[in-house]
Scaffold this motif. Structure first.
Motif, PDB file in Angstrom:
ATOM      1  N   GLN A   1     -14.635 -29.424  23.896  1.00 15.88           N
ATOM      2  CA  GLN A   1     -15.849 -30.116  24.340  1.00 15.88           C
ATOM      3  C   GLN A   1     -15.790 -30.498  25.818  1.00 15.88           C
ATOM      4  O   GLN A   1     -16.679 -31.187  26.327  1.00 15.88           O
ATOM      5  CB  GLN A   1     -16.080 -31.375  23.489  1.00 15.88           C
ATOM      6  CG  GLN A   1     -16.497 -31.093  22.057  1.00 15.88           C
ATOM      7  CD  GLN A   1     -17.918 -30.566  21.953  1.00 15.88           C
ATOM      8  OE1 GLN A   1     -18.717 -30.667  22.879  1.00 15.88           O
ATOM      9  NE2 GLN A   1     -18.242 -29.967  20.812  1.00 15.88           N
TER      10      GLN A   1
ATOM     11  N   VAL B   1     -10.294 -39.323  27.591  1.00 19.56           N
ATOM     12  CA  VAL B   1      -9.907 -39.715  26.232  1.00 19.56           C
ATOM     13  C   VAL B   1      -8.395 -39.835  26.117  1.00 19.56           C
ATOM     14  O   VAL B   1      -7.653 -38.945  26.544  1.00 19.56           O
ATOM     15  CB  VAL B   1     -10.411 -38.679  25.199  1.00 19.56           C
ATOM     16  CG1 VAL B   1     -10.014 -39.096  23.782  1.00 19.56           C
ATOM     17  CG2 VAL B   1     -11.923 -38.490  25.303  1.00 19.56           C
TER      18      VAL B   1
ATOM     19  N   THR C   1     -10.956 -40.862  13.621  1.00 19.61           N
ATOM     20  CA  THR C   1     -11.478 -39.673  12.942  1.00 19.61           C
ATOM     21  C   THR C   1     -11.837 -39.970  11.498  1.00 19.61           C
ATOM     22  O   THR C   1     -12.780 -39.387  10.970  1.00 19.61           O
ATOM     23  CB  THR C   1     -10.463 -38.511  12.984  1.00 19.61           C
ATOM     24  OG1 THR C   1      -9.237 -38.929  12.363  1.00 19.61           O
ATOM     25  CG2 THR C   1     -10.198 -38.075  14.415  1.00 19.61           C
TER      26      THR C   1
ATOM     27  N   LEU D   1      -8.096 -35.308  28.685  1.00 21.61           N
ATOM     28  CA  LEU D   1      -7.092 -36.103  27.986  1.00 21.61           C
ATOM     29  C   LEU D   1      -6.233 -36.852  29.003  1.00 21.61           C
ATOM     30  O   LEU D   1      -5.684 -36.248  29.930  1.00 21.61           O
ATOM     31  CB  LEU D   1      -6.217 -35.207  27.115  1.00 21.61           C
ATOM     32  CG  LEU D   1      -6.955 -34.459  25.994  1.00 21.61           C
ATOM     33  CD1 LEU D   1      -6.003 -33.537  25.246  1.00 21.61           C
ATOM     34  CD2 LEU D   1      -7.610 -35.435  25.039  1.00 21.61           C
TER      35      LEU D   1
ATOM     36  N   LEU E   1     -11.105 -31.794  21.207  1.00 20.66           N
ATOM     37  CA  LEU E   1     -11.501 -32.560  22.386  1.00 20.66           C
ATOM     38  C   LEU E   1     -11.585 -31.662  23.613  1.00 20.66           C
ATOM     39  O   LEU E   1     -12.532 -31.747  24.404  1.00 20.66           O
ATOM     40  CB  LEU E   1     -10.506 -33.701  22.622  1.00 20.66           C
ATOM     41  CG  LEU E   1     -10.486 -34.801  21.551  1.00 20.66           C
ATOM     42  CD1 LEU E   1      -9.260 -35.703  21.739  1.00 20.66           C
ATOM     43  CD2 LEU E   1     -11.759 -35.626  21.581  1.00 20.66           C
ATOM     44  N   GLN E   2     -10.614 -30.788  23.777  1.00 21.53           N
ATOM     45  CA  GLN E   2     -10.615 -29.870  24.923  1.00 21.53           C
ATOM     46  C   GLN E   2     -11.774 -28.879  24.843  1.00 21.53           C
ATOM     47  O   GLN E   2     -12.367 -28.524  25.870  1.00 21.53           O
ATOM     48  CB  GLN E   2      -9.278 -29.137  25.001  1.00 21.53           C
ATOM     49  CG  GLN E   2      -8.116 -30.040  25.390  1.00 21.53           C
ATOM     50  CD  GLN E   2      -6.781 -29.340  25.352  1.00 21.53           C
ATOM     51  OE1 GLN E   2      -6.573 -28.370  24.613  1.00 21.53           O
ATOM     52  NE2 GLN E   2      -5.838 -29.829  26.151  1.00 21.53           N
TER      53      GLN E   2
ATOM     54  N   THR F   1     -15.743 -35.701  15.797  1.00 17.93           N
ATOM     55  CA  THR F   1     -15.418 -36.765  16.749  1.00 17.93           C
ATOM     56  C   THR F   1     -15.615 -36.295  18.182  1.00 17.93           C
ATOM     57  O   THR F   1     -16.205 -36.998  19.014  1.00 17.93           O
ATOM     58  CB  THR F   1     -13.967 -37.237  16.544  1.00 17.93           C
ATOM     59  OG1 THR F   1     -13.804 -37.704  15.197  1.00 17.93           O
ATOM     60  CG2 THR F   1     -13.607 -38.353  17.507  1.00 17.93           C
ATOM     61  N   ALA F   2     -15.130 -35.098  18.480  1.00 18.38           N
ATOM     62  CA  ALA F   2     -15.285 -34.554  19.835  1.00 18.38           C
ATOM     63  C   ALA F   2     -16.755 -34.362  20.187  1.00 18.38           C
ATOM     64  O   ALA F   2     -17.181 -34.653  21.312  1.00 18.38           O
ATOM     65  CB  ALA F   2     -14.524 -33.236  19.945  1.00 18.38           C
TER      66      ALA F   2
ATOM     67  N   LEU G   1     -13.574 -32.416  27.330  1.00 14.23           N
ATOM     68  CA  LEU G   1     -13.153 -33.799  27.550  1.00 14.23           C
ATOM     69  C   LEU G   1     -11.748 -33.826  28.150  1.00 14.23           C
ATOM     70  O   LEU G   1     -10.905 -32.989  27.830  1.00 14.23           O
ATOM     71  CB  LEU G   1     -13.187 -34.563  26.223  1.00 14.23           C
ATOM     72  CG  LEU G   1     -14.555 -34.552  25.534  1.00 14.23           C
ATOM     73  CD1 LEU G   1     -14.452 -35.125  24.131  1.00 14.23           C
ATOM     74  CD2 LEU G   1     -15.584 -35.331  26.349  1.00 14.23           C
TER      75      LEU G   1
ATOM     76  N   SER H   1     -12.102 -33.881  13.425  1.00 12.44           N
ATOM     77  CA  SER H   1     -11.796 -33.752  14.859  1.00 12.44           C
ATOM     78  C   SER H   1     -12.974 -33.148  15.609  1.00 12.44           C
ATOM     79  O   SER H   1     -13.340 -33.613  16.698  1.00 12.44           O
ATOM     80  CB  SER H   1     -10.564 -32.868  15.063  1.00 12.44           C
ATOM     81  OG  SER H   1      -9.399 -33.496  14.622  1.00 12.44           O
TER      82      SER H   1
ATOM     83  N   ALA I   1      -5.812 -39.775  23.160  1.00  7.95           N
ATOM     84  CA  ALA I   1      -5.834 -39.364  21.761  1.00  7.95           C
ATOM     85  C   ALA I   1      -4.471 -39.529  21.109  1.00  7.95           C
ATOM     86  O   ALA I   1      -3.447 -39.111  21.656  1.00  7.95           O
ATOM     87  CB  ALA I   1      -6.275 -37.907  21.641  1.00  7.95           C
TER      88      ALA I   1
END
Length: 254
Positions: free
Chosen positions: A104, A89, A145, A108, A101-102, A76-77, A106, A73, A91
């Motif tokens: 980084q 994104v 992932t 959602l 993700l958060q 990927t982020a 990004l 994860s 997800a």
């Protein structure tokens, strides 16, 4: 036997199987700690956060800290953020993927995504897969992932993230970009995180198709154990063999 500066260690099938600790796992990590040898738990499991993975290992008597954990994860982020800062994104996945993700920065979203990311999701549904397919058909890049089609647990081999990813790929006709082992992205990020070269690190795992091939593809030495997915006789005819093979990590120490 070569002396390595650090060790990449798989989790599922190498340190534990589901809720069961693998023989020799705690002793091996204790040996590395005693000799001040750096390690990185390198996992294709995208479901948990660093802190949760470390806590699970600690509960099993395996000394681990959040900074020792690098998940697919996280890789990927980082990949998305590097290629498209502030990307949107959609997800499919659990809290480990969402948090990464958060972290980084990004966003959602359910629709209008720049990327669709598929991670292991034990509450997978037709609606989640439908939204993934719709976003991909509207132009979102498809990332996964990892491609593990099955994962080892105390119950046996259960469906893995690669099985979920194949549904979206088959439906949309779009091939996914895979981030986790055995692909290069996670290995390159892990080496950069440790600030070491490929010849200084040993990759340890139980799954030839992920852990061992990840090391081989990265031109690293590998150590395969027989405590998870594959047995040595299953890979005996393969042209590319692990550098070392031991039944358990306890045998490696003896």
């Amino acid at each position: 036997m070569k002396n390595y500066q650090a060790y990449f260690i798989d989790l599922d099938g190498t340190m534990y199987r589901g809720t069961e600790r693998v023989e020799g796992a705690a002793e091996f990590v204790q040996y590395l700690r005693k000799h001040q040898l750096p390690l990185l738990f390198l996992t294709n499991n995208s479901s948990r956060k660093q802190e949760q993975v470390a806590a699970k290992l600690m509960d099993m008597g395996i000394e681990a800290y959040p900074e020792d954990v690098f998940t697919t994860s996280m890789a990927t982020a980082s990949y998305i953020a590097r290629h498209h800062a502030n990307a949107k994104v959609f997800a499919v996945g659990e809290e480990g993927l969402v948090q990464a993700l958060q972290d980084q920065g990004l966003e959602l979203v359910d629709a209008g995504a720049d990327y669709v990311v598929i991670g292991i999701d034990r509450e997978i549904s037709y609606e989640k897969l439908s939204k993934a397919c719709l976003n991909v058909r509207e132009g979102a890049a498809l990332l996964s992932t990892n491609g593990d089609v099955a994962i080892p647990t105390e119950r046996g081999m259960l469906p893995g993230n690669g099985a979920f990813t194949s549904v979206v790929s088959v439906s949309t006709g779009v091939e996914a970009v895979f981030i986790g082992k055995p692909h290069a992205e996670i290995m390159e990020q892990a080496l950069a995180k440790m600030n070491l070269s490929k010849d200084e690190v040993l990759m340890i795992g139980d799954n030839y198709d992920t852990d061992i091939l990840a090391g081989i593809n990265a031109e690293m030495d590998t150590l395969m154990v027989e405590t998870g997915v594959h047995r040595f006789e299953e890979i005996s005819a393969y042209p590319k063999q692990p550098t070392y093979k031991v039944k358990t990590l306890q045998e490696w120490l003896s």
